[in-house]
Structure formats: structure tokens, C-alpha cells
Design a protein around this motif. Structure first.
Motif, PDB file in Angstrom:
ATOM      1  N   LEU A  52     -40.647  41.798  52.179  1.00 12.82           N
ATOM      2  CA  LEU A  52     -40.081  42.189  50.807  1.00 12.82           C
ATOM      3  C   LEU A  52     -38.954  42.232  50.809  1.00 12.82           C
ATOM      4  O   LEU A  52     -38.120  42.052  49.981  1.00 12.82           O
ATOM      5  N   LEU A  53     -38.382  43.302  51.756  1.00 10.15           N
ATOM      6  CA  LEU A  53     -36.991  43.773  51.570  1.00 10.15           C
ATOM      7  C   LEU A  53     -36.073  42.547  51.844  1.00 10.15           C
ATOM      8  O   LEU A  53     -34.813  42.560  51.676  1.00 10.15           O
ATOM      9  N   ASN A  54     -36.582  41.643  52.781  1.00 10.19           N
ATOM     10  CA  ASN A  54     -35.708  40.349  53.137  1.00 10.19           C
ATOM     11  C   ASN A  54     -35.775  39.430  51.643  1.00 10.19           C
ATOM     12  O   ASN A  54     -34.719  39.026  51.537  1.00 10.19           O
ATOM     13  N   VAL A  55     -36.888  39.482  51.304  1.00  7.04           N
ATOM     14  CA  VAL A  55     -37.049  38.305  50.309  1.00  7.04           C
ATOM     15  C   VAL A  55     -36.349  38.594  48.853  1.00  7.04           C
ATOM     16  O   VAL A  55     -35.604  37.614  48.262  1.00  7.04           O
ATOM     17  N   VAL A  56     -36.395  39.997  48.746  1.00  4.65           N
ATOM     18  CA  VAL A  56     -35.962  40.196  47.202  1.00  4.65           C
ATOM     19  C   VAL A  56     -34.427  40.173  46.987  1.00  4.65           C
ATOM     20  O   VAL A  56     -33.974  39.233  46.189  1.00  4.65           O
ATOM     21  N   PRO A  57     -33.600  40.788  47.976  1.00  7.63           N
ATOM     22  CA  PRO A  57     -32.183  40.411  47.933  1.00  7.63           C
ATOM     23  C   PRO A  57     -31.929  38.887  47.993  1.00  7.63           C
ATOM     24  O   PRO A  57     -30.941  38.377  47.296  1.00  7.63           O
ATOM     25  N   VAL A  58     -32.678  38.333  49.035  1.00  8.78           N
ATOM     26  CA  VAL A  58     -32.160  37.019  49.195  1.00  8.78           C
ATOM     27  C   VAL A  58     -32.352  36.266  47.847  1.00  8.78           C
ATOM     28  O   VAL A  58     -31.642  35.218  47.708  1.00  8.78           O
ATOM     29  N   VAL A  59     -33.574  36.392  47.187  1.00  7.86           N
ATOM     30  CA  VAL A  59     -34.047  35.751  45.815  1.00  7.86           C
ATOM     31  C   VAL A  59     -32.922  35.965  44.909  1.00  7.86           C
ATOM     32  O   VAL A  59     -32.395  34.879  44.318  1.00  7.86           O
ATOM     33  N   VAL A  65     -26.516  31.806  43.019  1.00  8.50           N
ATOM     34  CA  VAL A  65     -25.933  30.637  43.544  1.00  8.50           C
ATOM     35  C   VAL A  65     -26.138  29.489  42.856  1.00  8.50           C
ATOM     36  O   VAL A  65     -25.736  28.504  42.340  1.00  8.50           O
ATOM     37  N   VAL A  66     -27.574  29.311  42.777  1.00  3.92           N
ATOM     38  CA  VAL A  66     -28.399  27.944  42.262  1.00  3.92           C
ATOM     39  C   VAL A  66     -28.096  27.853  40.924  1.00  3.92           C
ATOM     40  O   VAL A  66     -27.653  26.853  40.434  1.00  3.92           O
ATOM     41  N   TYR A  67     -28.422  28.794  40.199  1.00  7.47           N
ATOM     42  CA  TYR A  67     -28.488  28.764  38.679  1.00  7.47           C
ATOM     43  C   TYR A  67     -27.307  28.791  37.967  1.00  7.47           C
ATOM     44  O   TYR A  67     -26.682  28.212  36.940  1.00  7.47           O
ATOM     45  N   ILE A  68     -26.228  29.808  38.779  1.00  8.49           N
ATOM     46  CA  ILE A  68     -24.943  30.217  37.975  1.00  8.49           C
ATOM     47  C   ILE A  68     -23.945  29.290  38.450  1.00  8.49           C
ATOM     48  O   ILE A  68     -23.159  28.773  37.870  1.00  8.49           O
ATOM     49  N   GLU A  69     -23.593  29.449  39.913  1.00 11.25           N
ATOM     50  CA  GLU A  69     -22.539  28.482  40.526  1.00 11.25           C
ATOM     51  C   GLU A  69     -22.841  28.067  41.747  1.00 11.25           C
ATOM     52  O   GLU A  69     -22.484  28.475  42.716  1.00 11.25           O
ATOM     53  N   PRO A  70     -23.341  26.831  41.685  1.00  8.53           N
ATOM     54  CA  PRO A  70     -23.840  25.985  43.121  1.00  8.53           C
ATOM     55  C   PRO A  70     -22.512  25.934  43.865  1.00  8.53           C
ATOM     56  O   PRO A  70     -22.892  26.086  45.206  1.00  8.53           O
ATOM     57  N   VAL A  71     -21.261  25.957  43.395  1.00  7.73           N
ATOM     58  CA  VAL A  71     -20.425  25.674  44.294  1.00  7.73           C
ATOM     59  C   VAL A  71     -20.092  26.845  45.211  1.00  7.73           C
ATOM     60  O   VAL A  71     -19.487  26.940  46.288  1.00  7.73           O
ATOM     61  N   THR A 277     -33.821  18.892  45.853  1.00  8.20           N
ATOM     62  CA  THR A 277     -32.900  18.656  44.798  1.00  8.20           C
ATOM     63  C   THR A 277     -33.227  19.652  43.585  1.00  8.20           C
ATOM     64  O   THR A 277     -32.211  19.813  42.939  1.00  8.20           O
ATOM     65  N   LYS A 278     -34.280  19.863  43.421  1.00  9.76           N
ATOM     66  CA  LYS A 278     -34.826  20.683  42.370  1.00  9.76           C
ATOM     67  C   LYS A 278     -34.467  22.144  42.918  1.00  9.76           C
ATOM     68  O   LYS A 278     -34.228  22.600  43.509  1.00  9.76           O
ATOM     69  N   LYS A 279     -34.103  22.744  41.469  1.00  8.02           N
ATOM     70  CA  LYS A 279     -33.167  24.163  41.791  1.00  8.02           C
ATOM     71  C   LYS A 279     -34.263  25.165  42.146  1.00  8.02           C
ATOM     72  O   LYS A 279     -34.088  25.779  43.078  1.00  8.02           O
ATOM     73  N   TYR A 280     -35.497  25.142  41.820  1.00  7.48           N
ATOM     74  CA  TYR A 280     -36.599  26.161  42.249  1.00  7.48           C
ATOM     75  C   TYR A 280     -36.965  26.002  43.561  1.00  7.48           C
ATOM     76  O   TYR A 280     -37.203  26.877  44.425  1.00  7.48           O
ATOM     77  N   VAL A 281     -36.896  24.532  43.862  1.00 12.44           N
ATOM     78  CA  VAL A 281     -37.047  24.492  45.445  1.00 12.44           C
ATOM     79  C   VAL A 281     -36.000  24.984  46.493  1.00 12.44           C
ATOM     80  O   VAL A 281     -36.550  25.549  47.593  1.00 12.44           O
ATOM     81  N   LYS A 282     -34.627  24.788  45.835  1.00 11.86           N
ATOM     82  CA  LYS A 282     -33.709  25.418  46.751  1.00 11.86           C
ATOM     83  C   LYS A 282     -34.169  27.074  46.926  1.00 11.86           C
ATOM     84  O   LYS A 282     -33.841  27.655  47.884  1.00 11.86           O
ATOM     85  N   VAL A 283     -34.491  27.662  45.684  1.00  8.53           N
ATOM     86  CA  VAL A 283     -34.620  29.104  45.939  1.00  8.53           C
ATOM     87  C   VAL A 283     -35.682  29.295  46.918  1.00  8.53           C
ATOM     88  O   VAL A 283     -35.894  30.258  47.687  1.00  8.53           O
TER      89      VAL A 283
END
Ligand SMILES: Nc1ncnc2c1ncn2[C@@H]1O[C@H](COP(=O)(O)OP(=O)(O)OP(=O)(O)O)[C@@H](O)[C@H]1O
Ligand SMILES: Nc1ncnc2c1ncn2[C@@H]1O[C@H](COP(=O)(O)OP(=O)(O)OP(=O)(O)O)[C@@H](O)[C@H]1O
Ligand SMILES: [Mg+2]
Ligand SMILES: [Mg+2]
Lengths: 660, 660
Positions: A52-59, A65-71, A277-283
């Protein structure tokens, strides 16, 4: 440059402190849980907490990154490299990118991924520098004349290379290494006065970081925190003449393993580009990686029984697991640390602290984990994971040497860990001189200079035999037309006529607004030659070359309606520069500019606006010659003319990059 | 690059060993004489011996330089700098120069002048590299095509920068510093693959030197002799935060004193250029300087009564003079050493080894001596004298600090001597990053990195406020058209038409031998545009531009009689390249080529020989644009064309160098 240095250092401090605090809290909590549960046989809970403690910050980081600024994904070094090479990567130096990057990297390190915070630091430095150059150029430089305008990009690039250097300086406490980094990776045209300004910025950056971190750690004025990455000092290490072959062999190993890393990562990235390619798949992918990391860690702690007595230098969070009282699990200690601290312990733990098998298993898993991690949609650096992987196998080599030459004073597994780390990193990124200096400065030890050089050079040679460095690979995959350092071999017989695009879309020196609007809407080109219309408009309609105009300039013209009903004298000149400067660097697109039907018949005289003497080349110039022009002068567009100075073609980086 | 490294290192070893042996013999003899004479009140004899032993080697060295190869005078760094900048300095990279330089510098150091052997080492490295690139290009590269030929110069320059780096690496044991040196001082277009090759060469050079010198000193395999210049290790030095202001002040002092040095030396050099033109006068001047050096030394030994007990680390040749038994004269020990050893003792002698007055007097005399010496017609380096001067006043500062803060652990006069030395050298040569790295590598100490950077940057700032660095001053005085790093300020409104020379001497694409011979005899230009003759030869005789031909190419044409009686097809093509390559780089002059009267009417088709697509520029390009072309691409000739591609002017470096 002072500001660049200071601000970069401050950002570095923030990231560092956030990571430090976050990780401490996390590991303290986990340790408590584990200690509680070992007795009660409920290790599933701490494991779940860990996941959990790994996943939460990583998400969080990944979603940012994925939704706001992919670059902002990845280390940012390939992007900065492109930028310095003269290729515009959109949004790479925006403040938004910086914020996402900083928060993102904090999250992903706290999330326990196999990442480091150094690459992002370099990118942050670059953004800061670009921002400052921006403010400066629009605030202080009003009074400069029109040529300044054309050079803006060039100048900004110089600042960015300074910022990258400051970033390296802050990340590794290596001011000289920083300058060399921005030299080895970035600059094509080097400039003495620029060098020492960059050097100064780097120094300031290191110094600021030092002061702030020393104060934070409660020892103001001591200046002991030279860089984010503190490997600790290697004090009494020396090496023997006869060890050099060993170093060379280790360099080869590093080159091989680095090449393997790059190859795997290349395949993986291709796979990602194609299928993820899908955003949620990346997350989702990052979530899987984060969970896997926790699982691998837990698995190793559970199944490897590597107990050590609590020595003089125990780790901060020793976990006891199944060990006897007064002992702790050595594997656990590697996992319950930031990767950076693990590198440090591999370098400095006294001989015999680790078991061969546990290190070997750790190496294997970590190698694949870090390979999997790099390229995820999180901000992540590659330096630390590579160093850690290398330190692990370096230490294995060191143990082997201890077996072979028992009782020799110069056999120190920590030293071999350092060499191994250098070899691995060198094999992955293929830097030589800058990496040598960075490592020397980060370890504060000069005596190991020669071994490091030998190792890094060997690693580069061996690695280059197989493939390119990881950054270059990623640049290729980004599809950016970056130019190499040398013109492609066997290109002497290729002439400009073959390289260029033709027919060229040109404008007449006095052009109707309608045509301009149409061309801008229909074509994507960013530069257009301005020509005198051919006297007899027959089939071969080459116009005599007059100048070059950029899309951005044309858009400003349309936007501010800088045209007359007739092609009469045109007296806005004083204002135009201001318009252009104000618009820089965010020009509207052509869709945002409205041109009424009536206006379409107006004409505009392009001559006062265009660049009247851009670089041109004759149609019979050879490819290496074009190459040198682009590389040496950082061109974007080159107009190809024939003997009569008529425009016959257009060459851009994309055209050159096709030849390799 | 391997060979460059090894050979440079071997030459360095030879010079070093010769100097070592020579100086030992000399000082041992002198010491014996002095010791004998102190009792018998016959100090005149040792003084005369001393003068003699100074004058004889100096005369040899100076005569070699003056009569055989005047270009070998001085440190050679300005010349190498010019060469790397793209300016041809005649005979600068000949083997003869190398030999004269090596012998000359040995003589002048043995002769006790205030000179060092480091600058000449750098020059030697450059010569070696040029020689090797030569051999390589004529031996292995036969099969390359014609464009290779045009790039020859460019390529050789890359090699030379590698050689200079290897020279620095050998001189200071500083491979990284060497690369940075050749970067900071030389290269304009930097290239990653070149960088690491240079780096490799430097490393090999350091390593070879190390092995050879360790063996020579009887400790093979120990690798303790990293460089020619061995400052010894600074082991337990640290610095305090509060010392930074002191370092900044010392940097200012260094900048000031360096600026004074440069100013005096500038005046002196102007005087020399004007009045000291006869060859024997030049030799005479060196004799005077050599004698003066001995006199000053003797005077100081006689009149300064600075006795020390023979401590643990006595100098090699302690002279007793009027001191009590078991004591020796501290001043004598400074003079009875090579300057390099004196630097070392100033760095490392324990606190209290020197008297304030004696060091101050030494500093004053040595400052003026070294200023007088640099620019003499001997091979001489500037690094060591500057370091020595700086170390002297640095030690004075250190003593002052000891007075002010008694009993503080961090006050170590040796450290201040190092900082002072850095400040002085930085003030004289104005290098920043490379000098920092060189000094760090030469002292083997990283902790003093930050103070060194601060000091050097301050010294550069302060010094640059007054005048240019000594090398740039000398380049100016050599009258070489070197280009700066940036286009001159306020030059945006200067256009190519103002810069260029016109009318241009051009050749038609099919030209008569007579005209070629005449033009070559009457004009000194080295490059000529080839044009199509204007259709109507009216007043404005601009021809359409076709290509550029070099004087050397024309001479080869005439020499090998590569022309036909008529302007018919011309089938020598296969052979010509070979002719050109064989002639490179020593072309005969036009006077050595005989053209018979009959031949004068023959014609030659220049089109297959000329460079068909050289860089050209439009007549309305601005000066900064021209500047960047020259600087970025290392051009020699740039043809200016008008809108119809007709040749209107010619720009060379000389034209650009007029604008500052
Ligand atoms: N004005 C033009 N007329 C015809 N072809 C052009 C023109 N400008 C560019 N091209 C061609 O279009 C292709 C894509 O060009 P590219 O995207 O590199 O140019 P650009 O967008 O003008 O420049 P940049 O990408 O540097 O902003 C290249 O092959 C180039 O030669
Ligand atoms: N072909 C030419 N016709 C007319 N003027 C020329 C020509 N070539 C050079 N010049 C001018 O002669 C002056 C001296 O030139 P310079 O000595 O720099 O040229 P160069 O000898 O041809 O080149 P380099 O010195 O690089 O060998 C400059 O002002 C230059 O513009
Ligand atoms: Mg484009
Ligand atoms: Mg000339």
C-alpha cells in the motif's frame, strides 16, 4: 547564473528533504509492523502495508505525470539533450513540467520504486535556467535590436546548459562534473565565457545545497553535505598496479550488462509505445511495478536468511525477522532504505557484511526491476538504480578477489563495489569523462581516479560495440531528429539536391494575407523562404531568394493585423519588434487568429520582418557540409539555392536525421 | 591517441630526468663550493661559479632558440592556442621545434631562470600529436576521397588539441585537467567522440609517465609519480566556512598582482619587439637575466640571516653560510632548488619555517624576475614561477592569519600558500575550471576544491577588469588574427559589405597558366574564388560564383603541369588527388615553380580541382553572423556573394579580427 544555482539547489533541497522525511516515516512504520508481526506470524499485514505504501505515492506521482504533464516522465535527460542539440521538444522547459517533475520524483522514490532522484534534478535545473533566461530576456532586454530577437533561442539554450550543469552539481555535489556533463551531453558550440559562467553557477549550486542541508541536519557551517548523493568518503583506499586488469575486466562486464540493460529496455519501450497507450493502463502499469517491488523485497527478506549481529554501523531501520536477538537481517536492511543509502552501505560496509548468495539474488532482481521501471510514466532517474546494481555485482567480484588473494591489504570489497557501480552506470549511459569526474567528486576520493577512468572507458567501448547509450536509444524512440557528433560515414557523395525537400512552399516578398493564411493552415512547416517572384512564371517557378520567415512571425503579423490595404510604405516598424518579443515564446496557432474575408485581399510586405540573410547553401554542397552547418550553428532551416540564388529546396534537421 | 599519450609522456620523462640530474649536479657542486668558502671568506668564487653555471646552459638554450627555431621561444601556449583557433602559425608543429623546445627548456631550467617546464610540455604534446596525425593521414588514408583532403586541417587540429591535453596530463598528472585545458583554451567546436579519445590519450600519458618515473626513482609499480609537477599530498587540510571571505580577498589580490604582471610584461614585450631585434642582443639579454638571477640569489643568501635548525625534512642541499652548526640558511634552500621544489617546500614546510621578511623580499624579487624572464628568447613556462610567487605571498597571508587567530587548527600556512599560488596563477593566465581541476589533481586533494574555485573565479574577475590574460596579450602582440569567443558587441549593424575586401582577385573556371602564375606571384592571398566570367565584361565585372581554389592547389597544378594545351577534357583526375596529398603540408612556393613562356598560353580547367561548394554568405549578412560561421566552422576564407550569386567580396579572419 547565481540565481539559477541558488534556485536549483533549493529545489534539490526540497526534494531531498521531502524524500528523506517520507522514507523515514514509511520505513519506521513498516519496521514496527514487521517487528510486531514476526512473533505473531502475521507477516501478511506488513506486506500489505508495504504494498500500500508503495502503491499510493506511486499512483499519485504517476497520475500527475500521465494526466497533467506527460513530458515529465522519465529522467528528462534525453529531453534536455534534445533541447541542447537544437531540437524543440514541446513544453519541456515549462514551470508546470518542473512542478510535476519535482512532486513526481518525490512520490516515486518514497514509493520505493527502483529509481533515483538525480536525473530529474538535472531536468529541474534546466527548467529553472530556461525560466530565468525568459524573465531576463523579456524584462531587461527590451532595448536590444532586432537581431537579438533571432538569437533568442540560441541564448536560451546556453542558459539551459548552465541549468543542467547546476542540476548535476546539486545532485552529486560535483560542480566540475556538472560542467563536464553539460559539455559531454549537450553543447555543440562551446564558449569560454559561457564555460566559466556555467562553472560559477554550478559552484553556487553546490554551495547553497551544502549550506541548506548542513543547517537542516543541525550542523550549520560544517559544509559536510556536498551533494544530494552522498557516497561518503573513501578514506584509506589505494590500489595496486596489478589490479588494473581486474578493473578492465570489470569494465567489460559493466559494458556487457549495460548493453543488455539497454537492449531489454529498448524492447520494453517499443512494446510500451505500441500497446500501452491508454492513460489508465499507464497508471496501472506503475501500480503493478510498485507492487512487484514490494513483493520482491518481502520475498527476499522472508526466504534469505542472512543474519548479522547489530554492529557498529547498523542501518537506521534494522529488522530482526527470524534472526536471533541482537542480530538483524542484512537483506532487510538493503530493502528498508532508499536505494541511495543502499549504495552507500554496499560501498562502505566492512568486508564480510553480506552473503554472496543474497547479493547475487538481489542483483538479479534489481537489474530486471530497474530495467522494467525505467520508461514507466513516472519521474525517475536512472543513476541510482544502475549504481546499485553495479555496486551489487562489484561487491560480488570483491568477495571473489578476497577468496583469491586472502590477506592482501588492497582487496577491499567496497572499492570493487564502487568500480562495479561505475562500470554498470558507464555501460548504461556511456559517458566517460563527466562520469569519472562526477564519481570522483561524489566520493571525494582522487586516488581511485585512474581505475575509474579505465573502467568507464572500457565499459563505453564494450557497450558501444552492441548498442547505443540508453539516452540515445530513448531519443531515437521519441522520434526526434537529433544529429550525431559526426556526419554519417560514406556520405561524401550525397549532395544537397538529394537531401532537400522540393518543391518548396515560398512566399513572395509582398504577399496577400489570404495566401499567407491559407498556407499556414494547410502546411505544417515552420519556416518559409521569401522570394522575388520569377519574372516569367513558367514551369520552373524558382524565385530569387530574399530571406527566411518563420511561421511564428507570420502569425504575429496576422494577429496584430500588421498589413495595409495596399502594398504601400509600412511604418509600424518600431512596434513590430515589441509585438514579436511579447509573443515569444508562446505563439498562438493559426486557428486562433481570425482573418476576415475582406482582409484576405490586403497585402503585407514581408521584407522588414523576415531574416534577410539566413544561412543558405548551394545545391551542390555535400551532406557532411550541410551537417556541419546544422551542428555547428544550431540551425533549424537551411535554404538550398542554385547558382542564380534561386530557391530550389529546403533542408531541416529531419531531412538530415534520415541519413545515419 | 595511445601513441600520442605514450610519446608525450616519454618526452616529458626525458626532460624531467635531464633537469633533475642537471640541477642536482649543479647544486651539489655549488653547495660544496659555498661550504668551503664560507670559512675562507672567498664567497666571490662560488658566486662566479654560480653565475657561470647559470649563464652557460642559458646561452646554449637561448642560442638554439634564437638561431635555429625562434618559434620555440616562450611557453608555446599562445601559439598552440592560435593553432587551435584555426590560425596557421608557421612551423609551430614541426619536429625541429619540438627538439629545440625540449633541449631549450632543459637548459633554461638548469640555468636557474625563473621558468617552469610545464608550458613547453604542452607544446611538445601538440607537436607530437600533429606529427602522428601527419603520418597517419599520409600512410593509412590514401583511399579516402577528395573531401577528406579539404578536411585535413580540421582533423589535424583535433589531434593537436588531444596532444595539448596529453601534455597537460603529463605535466601535472592531471588527465581530466588536460581535457579541460584543451577545451577551455582551444576547441571551438566540441565533439563527444573526440572528447573521450582525448581523455583516453591524457590518461595513457599520465599513466606512462607514472610508470617510467616510478621505475626511474627505483620504486617500480608504486605509481607515486603522477605528474612532472608533484606538489605532494595535502593530507589533513580542511577549511572553515568563515575562511571563504579570506579566500575571496586572496583571489582579489591574485587578480591584482596578475594584472600588474601582465601589464609589466606587456610593456616589456612591446619594448622587446621594438628595440631588441638583433639576434645577438637577444642572446645577450638572456645572459643578463641569468646573471641577475644568480646575483639576486646570492645577495639574498648573503644579507638575509634566516637560520633554521636542520629539521626532519631538510632540503636536499642545505647550505650553512653564516649560520651556526646544525643550522642552515632557509633562504639559501629556496634558491638552491628547482623552482618546482621550492613551491613544494612553501606548500608543505611546517608553520614557522620561514621568516616573514625573507619571504617578502623573495616574493618581490621573484615577481619582477619572472616577469622579466617571460618573453625572453628561451623556452620557458610560466606556471611554476607564478605558482612560486603566489605561494610566497600566500604564505605571508598565512603567517598573518596565524597571528590573528592563534591556536586555530585550521590555520595552516601551507594551505594559504596553495591558495595564494592559485590566485596568482589565475590572475596571470585567467583560466578557471581547467586550473581548478589541474590544481586539484596535482595536489591530490579534493576538499580544497571549493576554496580553489572561489579564489580562481575572483582572480579572473578582478584581473579581467584590468586587462587580458597573459596568453591573449602575447597573441595580440604576435599580430595573429585570432577570433574571440563572442562576436564583438554592438556589431549587429555592421554588414558583410563593410567587412569584406573588394575588388576580389578571382580566376575564371578555365584559366590560362600565365594569368595564374602572374597572380600567384603578385598577390599574397591564399584563396581565390573561381567564377564564370561575366557575360558582358562591362565595368562591374562580377562573375558568377563557382567555387574556391587555394593557392596550394594552384601551385601543385603548375608544379605537375596538370594542364593541357587546349581547354579540352582533362583526364588526370585519378592522379591529382595523389599529387595533392603527397605535397601536403609543405607546398613549394611560387618562386620554386618554373613556368616556361610557351606554357603560359596553355589553359587549365580549375573546376575538377576547386572546392565546388564552399561556404558563402550574402552581402547583407551581419557581422555576428559571419563571426559565427568562422568560429563555428573554423573557416579561413568566406566568399561574399550578392543576390545573383556573383562574387562581390572576400572575408578572412584578418578582416574580422579588425573589429573588436
Ligand atoms: N517551406 C517548406 N517548403 C517545403 N518543404 C519544407 C518547408 N519547410 C520544411 N519542409 C520540409 O518538411 C519536412 C518536415 O520539416 P520539419 O518539420 O523539420 O520542418 P519545420 O517544421 O519547418 O521545422 P522545425 O521542425 O524545426 O520546426 C522536411 O522534409 C522539410 O524539408
Ligand atoms: N582573393 C582575394 N581577393 C581580394 N582580396 C583578398 C583575397 N583573399 C584575401 N583577400 C584579402 O586580403 C587580406 C589579407 O588576407 P589574409 O592574409 O587573411 O588571406 P589569406 O592569406 O588568403 O588567408 P590565410 O591568411 O588564412 O592564409 C584580407 O583583408 C582579405 O580580405
Ligand atoms: Mg516540424
Ligand atoms: Mg595570409
Amino acid at each position: 547564473m547565481i540565481f539559477i544555482g541558488i534556485i536549483t539547489a533549493l529545489i534539490a533541497c526540497c526534494i531531498d528533504i521531502a524524500i528523506e522525511e517520507g522514507s523515514s516515516a514509511k520505513f519506521a512504520f513498516l519496521k514496527e509492523q514487521v517487528d510486531k508481526c514476526v512473533a505473531e506470524e502475521c507477516l501478511v499485514y506488513p506486506f500489505l502495508y508495504w504494498v500500500l505504501l508503495n502503491v499510493v505515492p506511486v499512483v499519485i506521482g504517476s497520475a500527475l505525470v500521465v494526466y497533467i504533464e506527460p513530458v515529465a516522465a522519465g529522467s528528462g535527460i534525453p529531453q534536455v539533450k534534445c533541447y541542447l542539440n537544437g531540437v524543440k521538444v514541446p513544453r519541456i522547459v515549462r514551470i508546470k513540467t518542473l512542478i510535476v517533475k519535482a512532486v513526481g520524483v518525490t512520490c516515486s522514490v518514497i514509493g520505493g520504486l527502483a529509481v533515483g532522484k538525480e536525473g530529474p534534478m538535472i531536468h529541474s535545473g534546466a527548467v529553472v535556467a530556461a525560466g530565468i533566461s525568459q524573465g531576463k530576456s523579456t524584462t531587461f532586454r527590451r532595448d536590444f535590436n532586432i537581431f537579438k530577437y533571432f538569437r533568442e533561442d540560441h541564448e536560451k539554450r546556453d542558459f539551459v546548459s548552465g541549468g543542467a550543469a547546476a542540476g548535476v552539481a546539486a545532485a552529486f555535489g560535483a560542480p566540475v562534473g556538472g560542467v563536464l556533463f553539460s559539455l559531454e551531453e549537450g553543447a555543440s558550440f562551446w564558449n569560454q565565457s559561457l564555460t566559466w559562467r556555467i562553472f560559477f553557477g554550478s559552484m553556487i549550486s553546490t554551495f547553497t545545497l551544502n549550506v541548506v542541508l548542513s543547517t537542516y541536519h543541525g550542523r550549520p557551517g560544517e559544509l559536510t553535505f556536498a551533494g544530494l548523493l552522498n557516497f561518503g568518503k573513501f578514506d584509506n583506499t589505494s590500489y595496486d598496479f596489478r589490479e588494473l586488469p581486474v578493473f578492465i575486466v570489470m569494465g567489460c562486464l559493466g559494458g556487457l550488462s549495460g548493453a543488455l540493460f539497454n537492449y531489454l529496455n529498448f524492447k520494453l519501450t517499443v512494446f510500451r509505445i505500441r500497446y500501452i497507450t491508454k492513460k489508465y493502463v499507464k497508471v496501472l502499469e506503475t501500480v503493478v511495478v510498485a507492487a512487484c517491488t514490494a513483493t520482491v523485497g518481502m520475498g527476499m527478506i522472508l526466504y534469505l536468511n542472512d543474519c548479522k549481529p547489530l554492529g557498529e554501523d547498523p542501518t537506521k531501520y534494522p529488522i530482526q525477522m527470524y534472526c536471533a536477538d541482537g542480530q538483524y537481517s542484512a537483506v532487510g536492511s538493503i530493502w528498508f532504505q532508499t536505494p541511495e543509502a543502499s549504495v552507500r552501505s554496499l560501498f562502505h560496509d566492512p568486508p564480510g557484511s553480506h552473503k554472496l548468495t543474497s547479493i547475487l539474488i538481489f542483483f538479479t532482481f534489481y537489474f530486471f526491476l530497474s530495467c522494467w521501471t525505467y520508461g514507466l510514466s513516472v519521474s525517475s532517474g536512472l543513476f541510482i538504480p544502475s549504481l546499485l546494481t553495479g555496486a551489487a555485482w562489484g561487491r560480488v567480484v570483491g568477495m571473489g578477489m578476497e577468496e583469491l588473494f586472502p590477506g592482501q591489504t588492497w582487496v577491499d570489497p567496497g572499492k570493487y563495489a564502487l568500480i562495479g557501480a561505475a562500470a554498470q552506470l558507464g555501460g548504461v549511459v556511456r559517458m566517460t569523462i563527466s562520469l569519472t569526474v562526477i564519481l570522483i567528486e561524489a566520493t571525494g576520493n582522487l586516488t581511485l581516479g585512474l581505475p575509474l577512468m579505465v573502467t568507464l572507458l572500457t565499459a563505453k567501448w564494450v557497450g558501444d560495440y552492441f548498442n547505443e547509450g540508453i539516452y540515445d536509444t530513448h531519443i531515437q524512440l521519441m522520434g526526434v531528429p537529433i544529429l550525431g557528433w559526426e556526419p554519417p560515414p560514406l556520405s561524401h557523395n550525397i549532395y544537397a539536391t538529394e537531401v532537400m525537400s522540393c518543391p518548396v512552399v515560398t512566399f513572395n516578398s509582398v504577399e496577400t494575407v489570404g495566401k499567407i493564411a491559407d498556407v499556414l493552415t494547410n502546411e505544417t512547416y515552420n519556416g518559409f523562404p521569401v522570394v522575388d517572384p520569377p519574372l516569367c512564371p513558367d514551369g520552373r517557378n524558382f524565385g530569387t531568394f530574399r530571406g527566411l520567415i518563420l511561421r511564428s512571425q507570420l502569425i504575429v503579423v496576422l494577429q496584430h493585423k500588421l498589413y495595409n490595404e495596399t502594398a504601400e510604405s509600412w511604418s509600424h516598424k518600431g512596434f513590430t519588434i515589441k509585438y514579436f518579443r511579447d509573443a515569444y515564446p508562446r505563439y498562438p496557432t493559426i486557428q486562433q487568429v481570425h482573418v476576415s474575408d475582406e482582409e484576405r485581399h490586403f497585402t503585407v510586405d514581408l521584407r522588414p520582418i523576415m531574416n534577410p540573410a539566413p544561412y543558405t547553401c548551394l545545391h551542390n554542397a555535400s551532406l557532411p557540409r550541410l551537417f556541419r552547418l546544422f551542428r555547428g550553428l544550431g540551425l533549424r532551416h537551411l535554404v538550398i539555392v542554385n547558382d542564380n540564388n534561386e530557391v530550389v529546396g529546403m533542408v531541416t534537421r529531419k531531412d538530415l536525421a534520415r541519413y545515419r
